[in-house]
Design a protein around this motif. Structure first.
Motif, PDB file in Angstrom:
ATOM      1  N   VAL A 448       0.838  -1.199   0.000  1.00 57.53           N
ATOM      2  CA  VAL A 448       0.000   0.000   0.000  1.00 57.53           C
ATOM      3  C   VAL A 448       0.873   1.249   0.000  1.00 57.53           C
ATOM      4  O   VAL A 448       0.601   2.219  -0.717  1.00 57.53           O
ATOM      5  CB  VAL A 448      -0.951  -0.016   1.212  1.00 57.53           C
ATOM      6  N   ARG A 449       1.932   1.239   0.816  1.00 57.73           N
ATOM      7  CA  ARG A 449       2.839   2.391   0.819  1.00 57.73           C
ATOM      8  C   ARG A 449       3.483   2.581  -0.557  1.00 57.73           C
ATOM      9  O   ARG A 449       3.624   3.711  -1.043  1.00 57.73           O
ATOM     10  CB  ARG A 449       3.927   2.198   1.874  1.00 57.73           C
ATOM     11  N   ALA A 450       3.889   1.475  -1.184  1.00 55.54           N
ATOM     12  CA  ALA A 450       4.509   1.567  -2.503  1.00 55.54           C
ATOM     13  C   ALA A 450       3.526   2.147  -3.515  1.00 55.54           C
ATOM     14  O   ALA A 450       3.897   3.013  -4.333  1.00 55.54           O
ATOM     15  CB  ALA A 450       4.974   0.180  -2.960  1.00 55.54           C
ATOM     16  N   ALA A 451       2.267   1.673  -3.488  1.00 51.95           N
ATOM     17  CA  ALA A 451       1.264   2.188  -4.423  1.00 51.95           C
ATOM     18  C   ALA A 451       1.024   3.670  -4.194  1.00 51.95           C
ATOM     19  O   ALA A 451       0.917   4.454  -5.144  1.00 51.95           O
ATOM     20  CB  ALA A 451      -0.037   1.402  -4.264  1.00 51.95           C
ATOM     21  N   ARG A 452       0.968   4.065  -2.933  1.00 49.52           N
ATOM     22  CA  ARG A 452       0.738   5.477  -2.613  1.00 49.52           C
ATOM     23  C   ARG A 452       1.882   6.343  -3.121  1.00 49.52           C
ATOM     24  O   ARG A 452       1.665   7.420  -3.698  1.00 49.52           O
ATOM     25  CB  ARG A 452       0.586   5.611  -1.094  1.00 49.52           C
ATOM     26  N   ASP A 453       3.128   5.886  -2.946  1.00 48.16           N
ATOM     27  CA  ASP A 453       4.282   6.665  -3.406  1.00 48.16           C
ATOM     28  C   ASP A 453       4.364   6.701  -4.932  1.00 48.16           C
ATOM     29  O   ASP A 453       4.626   7.755  -5.526  1.00 48.16           O
ATOM     30  CB  ASP A 453       5.572   6.080  -2.831  1.00 48.16           C
ATOM     31  N   HIS A 461      11.071   6.260  -3.054  1.00 48.85           N
ATOM     32  CA  HIS A 461      10.403   5.649  -1.903  1.00 48.85           C
ATOM     33  C   HIS A 461       9.546   4.466  -2.324  1.00 48.85           C
ATOM     34  O   HIS A 461       9.435   3.473  -1.585  1.00 48.85           O
ATOM     35  CB  HIS A 461       9.554   6.678  -1.164  1.00 48.85           C
ATOM     36  N   GLY A 462       8.945   4.552  -3.488  1.00 46.09           N
ATOM     37  CA  GLY A 462       8.123   3.447  -3.965  1.00 46.09           C
ATOM     38  C   GLY A 462       8.933   2.170  -4.119  1.00 46.09           C
ATOM     39  O   GLY A 462       8.482   1.076  -3.745  1.00 46.09           O
ATOM     40  N   LEU A 463      10.138   2.272  -4.652  1.00 48.89           N
ATOM     41  CA  LEU A 463      10.983   1.088  -4.819  1.00 48.89           C
ATOM     42  C   LEU A 463      11.427   0.521  -3.475  1.00 48.89           C
ATOM     43  O   LEU A 463      11.514  -0.699  -3.306  1.00 48.89           O
ATOM     44  CB  LEU A 463      12.208   1.449  -5.672  1.00 48.89           C
ATOM     45  N   ARG A 467      10.542  -3.357  -2.317  1.00 49.31           N
ATOM     46  CA  ARG A 467      11.525  -4.349  -1.872  1.00 49.31           C
ATOM     47  C   ARG A 467      11.166  -4.873  -0.479  1.00 49.31           C
ATOM     48  O   ARG A 467      11.317  -6.057  -0.187  1.00 49.31           O
ATOM     49  CB  ARG A 467      12.922  -3.732  -1.875  1.00 49.31           C
ATOM     50  N   ARG A 468      10.670  -3.982   0.375  1.00 54.60           N
ATOM     51  CA  ARG A 468      10.302  -4.416   1.722  1.00 54.60           C
ATOM     52  C   ARG A 468       9.069  -5.325   1.713  1.00 54.60           C
ATOM     53  O   ARG A 468       8.811  -6.012   2.689  1.00 54.60           O
ATOM     54  CB  ARG A 468      10.012  -3.196   2.598  1.00 54.60           C
ATOM     55  N   ALA A 469       8.311  -5.279   0.636  1.00 49.82           N
ATOM     56  CA  ALA A 469       7.095  -6.091   0.572  1.00 49.82           C
ATOM     57  C   ALA A 469       7.401  -7.576   0.495  1.00 49.82           C
ATOM     58  O   ALA A 469       6.483  -8.390   0.507  1.00 49.82           O
ATOM     59  CB  ALA A 469       6.241  -5.657  -0.617  1.00 49.82           C
ATOM     60  N   GLY A 470       8.678  -7.951   0.347  1.00 54.86           N
ATOM     61  CA  GLY A 470       9.020  -9.362   0.428  1.00 54.86           C
ATOM     62  C   GLY A 470       9.544  -9.965  -0.836  1.00 54.86           C
ATOM     63  O   GLY A 470       9.931 -11.137  -0.854  1.00 54.86           O
ATOM     64  N   GLU A 471       9.566  -9.190  -1.931  1.00 50.87           N
ATOM     65  CA  GLU A 471      10.054  -9.746  -3.184  1.00 50.87           C
ATOM     66  C   GLU A 471      10.715  -8.631  -3.969  1.00 50.87           C
ATOM     67  O   GLU A 471      10.143  -7.548  -4.096  1.00 50.87           O
ATOM     68  CB  GLU A 471       8.896 -10.342  -3.985  1.00 50.87           C
ATOM     69  N   ALA A 508      10.712   4.746 -14.286  1.00 46.60           N
ATOM     70  CA  ALA A 508      12.175   4.717 -14.374  1.00 46.60           C
ATOM     71  C   ALA A 508      12.664   4.772 -15.809  1.00 46.60           C
ATOM     72  O   ALA A 508      13.870   4.891 -16.037  1.00 46.60           O
ATOM     73  CB  ALA A 508      12.699   3.461 -13.689  1.00 46.60           C
ATOM     74  N   GLY A 509      11.750   4.664 -16.770  1.00 47.27           N
ATOM     75  CA  GLY A 509      12.168   4.620 -18.175  1.00 47.27           C
ATOM     76  C   GLY A 509      12.909   3.342 -18.487  1.00 47.27           C
ATOM     77  O   GLY A 509      13.918   3.361 -19.213  1.00 47.27           O
ATOM     78  N   SER A 510      12.410   2.204 -17.967  1.00 53.40           N
ATOM     79  CA  SER A 510      13.081   0.912 -18.138  1.00 53.40           C
ATOM     80  C   SER A 510      12.142  -0.074 -18.820  1.00 53.40           C
ATOM     81  O   SER A 510      11.463  -0.866 -18.133  1.00 53.40           O
ATOM     82  CB  SER A 510      13.539   0.368 -16.779  1.00 53.40           C
ATOM     83  N   PRO A 511      12.047  -0.058 -20.143  1.00 50.91           N
ATOM     84  CA  PRO A 511      11.167  -0.995 -20.846  1.00 50.91           C
ATOM     85  C   PRO A 511      11.439  -2.457 -20.528  1.00 50.91           C
ATOM     86  O   PRO A 511      10.476  -3.229 -20.389  1.00 50.91           O
ATOM     87  CB  PRO A 511      11.424  -0.672 -22.324  1.00 50.91           C
ATOM     88  N   PRO A 512      12.697  -2.919 -20.372  1.00 49.76           N
ATOM     89  CA  PRO A 512      12.894  -4.347 -20.067  1.00 49.76           C
ATOM     90  C   PRO A 512      12.229  -4.774 -18.758  1.00 49.76           C
ATOM     91  O   PRO A 512      11.616  -5.840 -18.682  1.00 49.76           O
ATOM     92  CB  PRO A 512      14.418  -4.480 -19.991  1.00 49.76           C
TER      93      PRO A 512
END
Length: 917
Positions: A448-453, A461-463, A467-471, A508-512
Motif C-alpha cells: 500500500v505504501r509503494a502504491a501510494r508513493d 520511496h516506492g521502490l 523491496r520491503r514487501a518481500g520480493e 524509471a524509463g526501463s522498458p525491459p
C-alpha cells in the motif's frame, strides 16, 4: 359567547362522566389510568386553540400552497420527525382559512376514546361547526356508536366543510380511536376535512385514500428547509451568511427546522457566527439536548444501546447492527424507529442511516456512556463488511480502528490495489491510509505504501517499499520467482506487486523491467480467482498502459500501439477511466510522432473528454491529451492556443517523473519557443531533465533537432551537424527535420540520404510527407530545377491544406515565398496559409473546413453555439431555448470538447474557421 358556553357545557359533562365512571361500572377506568385521569381533569381550553407563532416564525408559502390541497381531499397527513416544523406550518395555514377550523392538540390520555372525542367535539363546537349543547361521551373508555353516527350526519348536513386539525396525533395511537375517526371521516362526506399532524403513520387505510386521490401528504423531505428558506430563517435571527455557508448548514442539518433554529440561536451569541455554524460540536449543544430528550430518552435500553452502537456507521443493515450489539433484535427496533420518524432513515433494500446531526450527537454520547468501545465497534463493523463484500466501507472502519494490517490486507487480497492508482478513489484511499504509522509492517502495508508513493511518482520511496514487501522488483528476483523470505505470497499479493513493478519500470524509463513485470502478471493471473479479475478490470488496463508507455519511450511505436489499443477500447466504467484516458493520450502522441496530426488531435480530444466525463482529478492522468493538442496547434501555427493548452496541462504543476509526458511537454514547449523565434530558450527547454534507465530515441532525436536549430541560428552549422549524427530514418518525424537542417547547413547529400531512408517506411502521415516534400523542393530549387520544386511544393500544399499544417512552410525559409506567389500555388495557399484574394462582396474567402474530432455538432449544440457567438450568457441561452442552465452548460461542455477548445472566444473562432457560424 358561543365558545364560552361550549366550554361551560363541556366542563359540566366531564364532571358527570367522571361521576358515572367512578366505581365498578362496566368499562370503568382502572385507578391511575391516563385516560381516566385526563377525563377527570378540568377541560383544557388551550388544547383546542392553535399555538401562537413565535416572533421569529418564517412563513413557508410553498408548503402552505401544498396544504391548500387539503381543502379538496378528505384526509391530509403532515408527517415528520420532532422539530420538523409541522405544528407551526399547520397553524400558519389554518390562520389563513375562511372556513371554520377545529384544532385539537392530542395528549397521551387521548388513547381513551371518551377523552379523545370529548376534546374533538369541544373543538368542533368552539368553531361553530356543531350545534352547542349536544351530547358528549359519558365513559372515558368507550364511545357510543350512535354518538359518532350523529356527529357524522350533522357534519355532512352542514353548509360548508369544517377543517379538523389533530396535532400530535401520534400520541393517540389507539386502534379503536383510529377506527372511529375513519368512520366519522367516511360518513361525514364533504362536511369534514381531516388534517393529521403526526410523527408516525396513523392506523388509517391510507392506501385506499391514496389510490382514490383523496389524500394530501407532506412528509419529512418536503418539510426540510431549502437553502433559500434557511437563509431567510437565519436573517430573522439577525444572521446574514454567505450562500455557501447556508448550504453547508442545510447539508449538515438536512434542512431540519429545529436544528436550524437552535443553531441560529446559539450562533447569535458567538463572536463569529459563520465560523460557529461551520464548526460547532453537535454533541455539546442545545440540539443535543433536544434530540436526546425527544428521541433517545424514553426508549427501551435495547433501543438506546442499538442507536449508540450504530452511530459509528454511515449506513447499516439489521444483521450488521446485530453484529455490533451482539443481539438479534435489530430489525424490529429499526423498523419501529423509522416508522416513529426517530431520525432513522430508510435507504431501501434493508439499509438505514442516521440523520447526520443525530449521528454526531450519538457518537459523543457513546464516548461518555461507553468509553473505549468505539474502536471495537469499528473492528466488528470492518470484519462484517469485509465478509459481506463491502470493501470500501470495510477499509474505512479498519482504518478508524487503526487496524492497518487488516485494511491493507483486505485491499491487496481483494486485488483492489489499482484503486490507489486510478484517480477517482485514489485521494480517498490515500487519505484513509495517511494515519498508518511505521509500526504497521507487513507485506500488504508495504505494498500500500509503494502504491501510494508511485501514484505520486515518488519512485525512490516506492521502490524501497516494493523491496520491503518481500520480493525484489521484476528482473532481480531469483529463479522460480519465490520471494526473499521463502514463503510464497498469495497470488493476489504477487499480482498486485507485478502491477506496481510495471508502474515503477515505466517511471524509471526501463522498458525491459516493464516487460518482465507484464510477463509475471500474465502468469499470476491464471492463479487468481476469475471473480476477482472480473471485479477489477482496471488491473489489466493499468498493466497494459504502463507497458505501452514504456514501449513508446523506447521508440517501439508499433509494439506500443498493440498494447495501448485494447485499453482505449475497454468498455466505459469509472475504474478504467484513467487507463483509457492515458492510453488515448499515448496513442495520440504516437500519431503525432508518425506525422498524423488530424488523427492525433482526435485521439487527444477523446482523452481530454474521457478525463472530463469521468471527473478525474487534475493530477490523476498524464495530461498527454492536452500536450498533444498543443503540439498539433504549434504545427498549425496556432501559437496562442498552444500556449493556453500547455498552461492547462501544467495546472496543477505537472509531475515530471513520468518520462513520456515529461518529454512531450519539454519538446512541445521548445517547438513553441522556436516558432516564436526564441531559439536559445527553446534549446534549454527541450531537455526534460530525466535520468531514465534507457534513453528514448525519439525524445533524444527531437531534442537534438531543437538544439541543432538553435546552433544553426547562431551561425554554427558544423556544431548543428554534429548533433544530428545519431538521427536516423527509424524516427520519421525527427528525420525529416534533421534533413531540412542538413540542407540548411549545406549538406544536401546527407539530407537526401535521410529522406531516402524514409521512402521504404510505411505508416507515416502528412506531417512527415509535407516536410519531406519541402526539403526535396528546396534541394531542387538550389539545383535550378524550378519545375520540380513547384511540383513538390504543390504536393506539399495539397497534403498540408486538409490538416492546416502551416508550420512546415513557415520553417522552410524565404526561398519558398516566390514559389507561393506563382499560379497555381497561390490559389492552393490562399485563405489558410496566405491571405486569399478579396471577394467581390468584400467578405473573406471561406477556409477549408477540417473534420470535427468527436463527431458533428447536434442541432441543439448548434443552437447553443449560435447564441454563444451572440455574447449571450448561459442563463440567457437557457431562457431563450427554454432549457435549464445545467443543460446549457452540458451542451457547452460538449461543444468545447468537439471543437477542442476551453474558452468561449476560442469556440466561436474555431466554429467560424469550420464554417459552423
Amino acid at each position: 359567547m358561543l365558545e364560552v358556553q361550549a366550554v361551560h357545557d363541556l366542563r359540566t359533562v366531564v364532571v358527570s362522566a367522571v361521576a358515572e365512571t367512578d366505581g365498578n361500572a362496566a368499562g370503568a377506568a382502572e385507578p391511575g389510568d391516563p385516560g381516566a385521569d385526563a377525563l377527570a381533569d378540568p377541560f383544557l381550553r388551550t388544547r383546542i386553540v392553535p399555538p401562537a407563532r413565535p416572533a421569529a416564525h418564517l412563513p413557508r408559502p410553498r408548503l402552505v400552497r401544498r396544504l391548500d390541497r387539503a381543502l379538496r381531499t378528505p384526509l391530509t397527513l403532515v408527517d415528520g420527525p420532532a422539530g420538523a416544523g409541522k405544528t407551526l406550518l399547520a397553524a400558519d395555514w389554518a390562520a389563513g382559512l375562511r372556513q371554520p377550523v377545529a384544532w385539537v392538540t392530542a395528549e397521551a390520555g387521548d388513547r381513551r376514546p371518551g377523552v379523545f372525542w370529548t376534546y374533538v367535539l369541544g373543538a368542533l363546537r368552539s368553531c361553530g361547526a356543531l350545534r352547542p349543547g349536544g351530547p358528549l361521551p359519558a365513559d372515558a373508555s368507550r364511545v357510543d356508536g350512535r354518538l359518532l353516527a350523529a356527529l357524522a350526519a350533522e357534519l355532512e348536513e352542514a353548509g360548508r366543510p369544517v377543517v379538523l386539525v389533530l396535532d400530535a396525533y401520534d400520541r393517540v395511537g389507539a386502534p379503536e380511536v383510529a377506527e372511529q375517526l375513519e368512520f366519522v371521516l367516511r360518513h361525514a362526506g364533504r362536511g369534514m376535512r381531516l388534517v393529521l399532524v403526526t410523527r408516525t403513520e396513523p392506523l388509517l387505510p391510507l392506501h385506499r385514500y391514496r389510490a382514490a386521490g383523496e389524500l394530501t401528504e407532506i412528509r419529512a423531505a418536503e418539510l426540510a428547509f431549502t437553502p433559500d428558506e434557511a437563509a431567510a430563517l437565519l436573517e430573522l435571527h439577525g444572521l446574514g451568511l454567505p450562500a455557501q455557508s447556508v448550504r453547508a448548514l442545510v447539508d449538515r442539518t438536512r434542512g431540519w427546522a429545529a436544528g436550524l433554529t437552535l443553531s441560529a440561536l446559539a450562533a447569535r451569541e458567538s463572536d463569529d457566527p459563520e465560523r460557529y455554524l461551520k464548526e460547532f460540536e453537535a454533541g455539546h449543544s442545545a440540539i443535543a439536548d433536544f434530540l436526546l430528550a425527544e428521541v433517545l430518552e424514553g426508549r427501551t435500553p435495547q433501543t438506546q444501546d442499538l442507536l449508540l452502537r450504530v452511530s459509528v456507521l454511515e449506513r447499516f443493515r439489521p444483521d450488521l447492527a446485530n453484529a455490533l450489539t451482539g443481539r438479534v433484535d435489530a430489525e424490529p427496533l429499526l423498523v419501529g424507529l423509522h416508522r416513529a420518524n426517530a431520525f432513522v432513515e430508510d435507504l431501501g433494500h434493508s439499509w438505514y442511516r442516521l440523520h447526520p446531526l443525530f449521528g454526531e450527537i450519538l457518537r459523543a454520547h457513546l464516548r461518555v456512556r461507553l468509553p473505549g468501545l468505539e474502536p471495537e465497534l469499528h473492528r466488528r463493523a470492518a470484519r462484517w463488511l469485509r465478509r459481506a463484500g463491502f470493501l470500501p466501507e470495510a477499509l474505512a472502519h479498519g482504518a478508524a480502528a487503526q487496524e492497518w494490517d487488516f485494511a491493507a490486507g483486505a485491499l491487496v487480497d481483494d486485488l483492489a490495489i489499482g484503486r490507489l492508482l486510478t484517480g477517482l478513489r485514489a485521494g480517498e484511499l490515500t487519505q484513509l491510509f495517511s494515519g498508518m504509522g511505521p509500526e504497521a509492517r507487513t507485506p500488504a502495508t508495504d505494498l500500500v505504501r509503494a502504491a501510494r508513493d508511485l501514484a505520486r511518482h515518488d519512485l525512490d520511496h516506492g521502490l524501497v517499499h516494493l523491496r520491503r514487501a518481500g520480493e525484489p522488483p521484476a528482473g532481480e528476483r531469483p529463479a522460480g520467482g519465490a520471494p526473499a523470505d521463502g514463503a510464497p505470497a498469495p497470488a493476489a499479493a504477487r499480482l498486485s506487486r507485478a502491477l506496481l513493478e510495471a508502474l515503477a519500470a515505466r517511471l524509471a524509463g526501463s522498458p525491459p523491467l516493464a516487460e518482465d513485470a507484464a510477463r509475471a502478471a500474465d502468469r499470476l493471473r491464471r492463479e487468481v480467482p476469475a471473480r476477482l479479475l472480473e471485479e477489477h478490470p482496471e488491473l489489466p488496463a493499468l498493466l497494459l498502459t504502463h507497458v505501452g508507455s514504456a514501449r513508446l519511450w523506447a521508440g517501439r511505436l508499433e509494439d506500443a500501439r498493440a498494447a495501448l489499443l485494447p485499453v482505449a477500447k475497454t468498455p466505459g466504467g469509472p475504474s478504467t477511466a484513467l487507463p483509457r484516458e492515458e492510453s488515448l493520450g499515448h496513442l495520440a502522441l504516437l500519431d503525432h510522432l508518425t506525422g498524423w496530426p488530424g488523427r492525433a488531435e482526435r485521439r487527444a480530444r477523446a482523452a481530454v473528454a474521457e478525463e472530463e466525463r469521468a471527473g478525474l482529478p487534475g493530477p490523476a492522468g498524464s495530461g498527454l491529451g492536452r500536450l498533444v493538442l498543443a503540439a498539433v496547434a504549434v504545427e498549425r501555427h496556432e501559437l496562442d492556443r498552444a500556449r493556453a493548452l500547455l498552461d492547462e496541462a501544467a495546472r496543477p504543476p505537472s509531475r515530471t517523473r513520468d518520462p513520456v509526458p515529461a518529454a512531450c511537454a519539454a519538446l512541445t514547449t521548445a517547438r513553441l519557443l522556436l516558432a516564436e523565434g526564441r531559439t536559445r530558450a527553446a534549446a534549454e527547454a527541450a531537455d526534460p531533465g530525466l535520468a531514465a534507465a534507457v534513453p528514448s530515441p525519439w525524445a533524444a532525436g527531437h531534442a537534438a533537432v531543437v538544439e541543432a536549430t538553435a546552433r544553426l541560428a547562431e551561425g554554427r552549422p558544423e556544431a548543428a551537424v554534429d548533433l544530428l549524427r545519431d538521427v536516423s530514418g527509424d524516427q520519421p518525424s525527427c528525420a525529416v527535420e534533421a534533413a531540412a537542417l542538413q540542407l540548411a547547413a549545406g549538406r544536401p547529400a546527407a539530407a537526401v540520404d535521410l529522406l531516402d531512408g524514409l521512402r521504404a517506411r510505411g505508416g507515416t502521415g502528412p506531417a512527415v510527407s509535407v516536410r519531406a516534400a519541402l526539403v526535396r523542393a528546396r534541394a531542387a530549387d538550389r539545383a535550378g530545377d524550378a519545375a520540380t520544386a513547384r511540383r513538390l511544393v504543390e504536393h506539399a500544399l495539397l497534403d498540408a491544406r486538409r490538416e492546416r499544417l502551416r508550420r512546415p512552410f513557415l520553417d522552410a525559409g524565404p526561398w519558398i515565398r516566390p514559389l507561393l506567389a506563382t499560379a497555381p500555388l497561390r490559389e492552393l495557399a490562399a485563405g489558410w496559409l496566405t491571405p486569399g484574394p478579396p471577394r467581390r462582396d468584400g467578405r473573406e474567402p471561406p477556409r477549408p473546413a477540417p473534420e470535427l474530432a468527436a463527431g458533428e455538432l447536434s442541432g441543439r449544440e448548434r443552437d447553443v453555439l449560435e447564441r454563444l457567438a451572440g455574447m449571450m450568457s448561459a442563463e440567457e441561452i437557457a431562457a431563450d431555448l427554454c432549457l435549464s442552465v445545467n443543460t446549457v452548460k452540458t451542451h457547452l461542455k460538449s461543444v468545447y470538447r468537439k471543437l477542442a477548445v476551453s474558452r468561449r472566444g476560442d469556440a466561436v473562432r474555431r466554429a467560424r474557421d469550420l464554417g459552423l457560424l
